[in-house]
Every structure is written in structure tokens, then in C-alpha cells.
Design an enzyme around this catalytic site. Structure first.
Site, PDB file in Angstrom:
ATOM      1  N   HIS A 112       0.845  -1.197   0.000  1.00 23.59           N
ATOM      2  CA  HIS A 112       0.000   0.000   0.000  1.00 23.59           C
ATOM      3  C   HIS A 112       0.882   1.248   0.000  1.00 23.59           C
ATOM      4  O   HIS A 112       2.091   1.181   0.232  1.00 23.59           O
ATOM      5  CB  HIS A 112      -0.896   0.017   1.240  1.00 23.59           C
TER       6      HIS A 112
ATOM      7  N   ASP B  70       0.591   5.110   1.843  1.00 31.22           N
ATOM      8  CA  ASP B  70      -0.183   5.583   2.993  1.00 31.22           C
ATOM      9  C   ASP B  70      -1.250   6.613   2.601  1.00 31.22           C
ATOM     10  O   ASP B  70      -0.975   7.561   1.860  1.00 31.22           O
ATOM     11  CB  ASP B  70       0.753   6.187   4.048  1.00 31.22           C
TER      12      ASP B  70
ATOM     13  N   HIS C  81       4.503  -0.027  -0.112  1.00 33.86           N
ATOM     14  CA  HIS C  81       5.277  -0.739   0.905  1.00 33.86           C
ATOM     15  C   HIS C  81       4.403  -1.704   1.685  1.00 33.86           C
ATOM     16  O   HIS C  81       3.175  -1.587   1.694  1.00 33.86           O
ATOM     17  CB  HIS C  81       5.962   0.255   1.853  1.00 33.86           C
TER      18      HIS C  81
ATOM     19  N   ARG D 184       5.714   7.346  13.123  1.00 32.12           N
ATOM     20  CA  ARG D 184       5.778   7.814  11.737  1.00 32.12           C
ATOM     21  C   ARG D 184       5.317   9.264  11.648  1.00 32.12           C
ATOM     22  O   ARG D 184       4.307   9.639  12.254  1.00 32.12           O
ATOM     23  CB  ARG D 184       4.870   6.947  10.856  1.00 32.12           C
TER      24      ARG D 184
HETATM   25 FE   LIG Z   1       2.044   2.168   5.597  1.00 33.26          FE
END
Ligand SMILES: [Fe+2]
Length: 436
Positions: free
Chosen positions: A220, A222, A369, A384
Site C-alpha cells: 500500500h 499511505d 510498501h 511515523r
Molecule cells: Fe504504511
């Protein structure tokens, strides 16, 4: 307080199994709506009911977490109790910092070399590791601009041993690249003042069911349902398993280059729907009121990176539900084909085995990723920071805006090597050749 049966049933009904993972391995939670308890706890006795506070939990399932003395307790996942959702995001006017970079990231390279380090590519197509005693918080403005370009060129750049990088410094670095995205549904750190930080978290209470998903569908990019999905994204892992739970990044530039010219032209003409609804539904057992209501957005299937000018396939099985303007069967066929293309290109997929303190910075516009799910029941915990980028630009828009032709990654590589481009299989090419 809700009763055990009613609450458990309601969570299982609202949340698709396999997403929240409230399957046979999880304990049955009782949600404490009164906020009387600090956090949930789990037990080995399957019959025992666990009392949890859904706004103060750890893990994808409600559980006890890593214990009292965990050094990163302030960064454990937490869902603030909301009475209403935030409004939709505003438009951000973003000038990509990579546009200010030196064309060869020379200032960043000099910074690294001056400290005895090295900028080393992992694969030909994707991934670069910056070795040496380099501290991200020491980068100046120029080095950060060069880093933006390097990440755009290489897809993902890795740094080890970033133990001294505070969350404040990580956010400062992120803000250099763009305004920080606040996730519509994910947990934020318990500390309470970090709502632009996403907590990446798994522990002994979040057992995945590896039979419930294909590996390809986990790739995917983000939050691509946003109008301005993220660009230069920074993930630091605080705690990692000894072995396993790696992350893989697969290049959208390389997927584009792998296609026939007729297929490239066809895909350049298409747009796709990116939906946040499934992700929101997967959290309804945890956040009854999400930070923002889910949205659907239309983006070009092939986008052009504004700094590199390279064309990239911009679809992912995580959020793309439909191609627009083609029949459903054709849409599913093409999206499945592209999903498999990302998962199968072993020469353009880089894998990182994490150690605590590692940082990966990837360009969310041009890579998909996925983590591996092999390290259960180990603890994995990271933070993140996810800066917004521009609204995705189609090939047509890019060429009209800049007066320049958008480029194909493989063709550019062949040019740089001074060799002729391949014929994309003219029927006379040799069949497969195995190499060990
Ligand atoms: Fe992700």
C-alpha cells in the site's frame, strides 16, 4: 458500562475479522465506557473477561502492552475520546523541497563524507542506505533539500542508529518537507500532544492471521484517499523484534517501466477512486468518532513526480477501489494485474531488516510498501511522521504545466548508461534464463 456479550458482539459485527484481528486468538474484551480503568489487561485464561478502556489501549487488540517499565511508554498508541470529528483538511500550497536540491544531492553527500560515512545504493532500481555516524537532527536546510531529492530518486533511504532523534526533531524534519498529516483514524502517542504522529505497533495481543490475506494485497501507499497524499515519509522504529517483521518497498517507477507502450498510454488516460471507508470501518470498534469522516478521492493512475519528472504507477490495493470510466470486470482485471506487478518485481523491491533506532524515509508518491507479519508475538513499535505532498499530477498536467516530457525510469537509466533501450519483447527475444 456495556455488558460483556453486547459489547463483544457489537465489535465483531462492526469490524471485519482480519483487519482488527479479533479472532479466536484474542481475548474477549469488555469496553469500559466510564473511563474508570487506566488500561486493559489480558490473561491466559480464555474464559476470563478483560476490562479495557478503548481510548487508552495498546495494540490492535485491547491488551496489556509491554509492561510498566517500558522506556517508550509515552509513545504507546492511544485514541483520544472525541465528541466530534474535525472538519475536512484544507488545501496546502506545497513547493517540493526537492526542487531546491543540488541535482546530485552533492551537499548531502559532502555532509555524509565529511563524517566518514557513505551513500550506498541497495538495488539498482530502489533503496539507498546512508552509512556512518550521521545524525538526522544535524542536517542543515540544504542537506534536507538534497535528502528530499535523493528519496524521490531512490524511493527509500535508510539510516541506522538514530537513537538520539527525538520525536520533536523527527517532526521538524518532516515539516521541512510539508505540513504534517493528521491521520483520520489511527492512534496517536499516549503523551497527548502529538496528533500528527502515527504509532506503528504490534505485540503479543495483535496476532495476525497469515491465512486471511495475500501478501500482494498488503502492499500500500499511505492514506492515498487524501486529496494531497503524503510525500517524504519518516518512520523510526523504537523497538523491533530480534528477527523478522521487515518492511519491503516496491517502486512505482519500475512498474511503469515494465509495461508495454500501449498499456502505458492506456493507464495514463485513466483515473482511480481511492477510498478511506474500509480503513475507517476497521477502526469503529476502537474510535467510535474518528478524527475525520472518511472520504473518497479521484487520482490519476499514472502520476508524475514533480521533482524527478518520472512517471509512476499510483494505485495500491489498500485504498484503490475502482478505475473510472471502464467496466467493473476490466477495472478489477487491471487493478489485480498492477497489484501483482508491485508484489512480483523482485528487482525493484528493497527489503529492510530493522534494528531499533533505524529510520526509513520513503517517497510515498512513488513506492508501495508492506511489512512482513512473521514476528508475532514480538513487540514492534515505531513512530511515523507523514508530510503532505502536492495533489497528484497526471502526465498531461505535468507536461502542460512544465512544458517538459514526463520520463520513463528505465529509459532514463539506459540513456545514462549509453545503451539502446530494450525492445519490450519483439517476439525474437530469448526466453528466460535462470541465474543463482
Ligand atoms: Fe504504511
Amino acid at each position: 458500562m456495556a455488558t460483556a456479550t453486547a459489547t463483544t458482539t457489537s465489535i465483531l459485527e462492526q469490524v471485519p475479522i482480519g483487519t482488527l484481528k479479533l479472532n479466536g486468538h484474542a481475548k474477549k474484551p469488555v469496553i469500559n465506557d466510564d473511563n474508570e480503568h487506566d488500561s486493559g489487561h489480558s490473561t491466559d485464561n480464555d474464559d476470563e473477561v478483560v476490562i479495557v478502556d478503548p481510548y487508552n489501549y495498546v495494540g490492535e487488540t485491547f491488551g496489556s502492552g509491554p509492561g510498566e517499565n517500558y522506556p517508550f511508554a509515552q509513545f504507546l498508541p492511544h485514541n483520544p475520546d472525541r465528541t466530534e470529528s474535525d472538519p475536512v483538511l484544507p488545501h496546502f500550497d506545497i513547493q517540493d523541497r526537492g526542487l531546491k536540491a543540488h541535482p546530485n544531492a552533492a551537499r548531502l553527500r559532502a555532509f555524509v563524507e565529511a563524517r566518514g560515512g557513505k551513500v550506498k545504493d541497495k538495488l539498482i532500481a530502489i533503496g539507498t542506505v546512508i552509512e556512518g555516524d550521521i545524525k538526522l537532527e544535524d542536517l542543515g536546510e540544504e542537506e534536507k533539500d538534497d535528502l528530499a531529492l535523493l528519496v524521490a530518486q531512490r524511493g527509500v533511504v535508510f539510516f541506522r542508529n538514530q537513537h538520539s532523534l527525538t520525536i520533536e526533531a523527527q517532526r521538524d524534519l518532516g515539516r521541512h518537507f510539508g505540513p504534517l498529516h493528521k491521520h483520520a483514524t489511527y492512534a496517536t502517542p499516549k503523551r497527548g500532544d502529538l496528533d500528527d504522529v502515527v504509532v506503528v505497533y504490534a505485540d503479543h495481543n495483535s496476532r495476525p492471521d497469515p491465512f486471511a490475506f495475500t501478501r500482494a494485497e498488503l502492499f500500500h501507499s499511505d492514506v492515498t484517499y487524501e486529496v494531497q497524499p503524503p510525500g517524504t515519509t519518516i518512520l523510526r522504529l523504537l523497538t523491533t523484534p530480534e528477527v523478522g517483521n521487515d518492511t519491503l518497498w516496491s517502486s512505482g517507477y519500475a512498474v511503469y517501466s515494465s509495461l508495454s507502450r500501449p498499456m502505458q498510454i492506456y493507464l495514463e488516460s485513466l483515473t482511480a477512486i481511492h477510498s478511506g471507508f474500509d480503513q475507517a470501518a476497521s477502526r469503529t470498534g476502537i474510535s467510535k468518532i474518528p478524527r475525520r469522516q472518511p472520504i473518497e478521492t479521484v487520482h490519476p493512475v499514472i502520476r508524475v513526480h514533480p521533482v524527478t519528472g518520472l512517471k509512476s504507477v499510483f494505485v495500491n490495493p489498500g485504498f484503490v477501489t475502482r478505475l473510472i470510466g471502464v467496466p467493473k470486470a476490466e477495472s478489477e482485471l487491471i487493478l489485480n494485474f498492477l497489484k501483482d506487478a508491485f508484489a512480483q518485481q523482485t528487482d525493484a523491491t528493497v527489503r529492510w531488516s530493522w534494528q531499533s533506532g533505524d529510520v526509513a524515509i520513503w517517497d510515498n508518491r512513488i513506492v508501495n510498501h508492506s511489512a512482513t507479519f512473521d514476528a508475532y508475538p514480538s513487540l514492534r513499535h515505531g513512530l511515523r511522521v507523514t508530510p503532505h505532498a502536492e495533489t497528484p499530477i497526471s502526465v498531461e498536467e505535468y507536461e502542460a504545466q512544465t512544458g517538459q516530457k514526463a520520463k520513463d525510469w528505465l529509459e532514463e537509466r539506459h540513456k545514462s548508461l549509453g545503451i539502446k533501450p530494450i525492445n519490450r519483447d519483439d517476439g525474437k527475444t530469448k526466453k528466460r534464463a535462470f541465474r543463482d
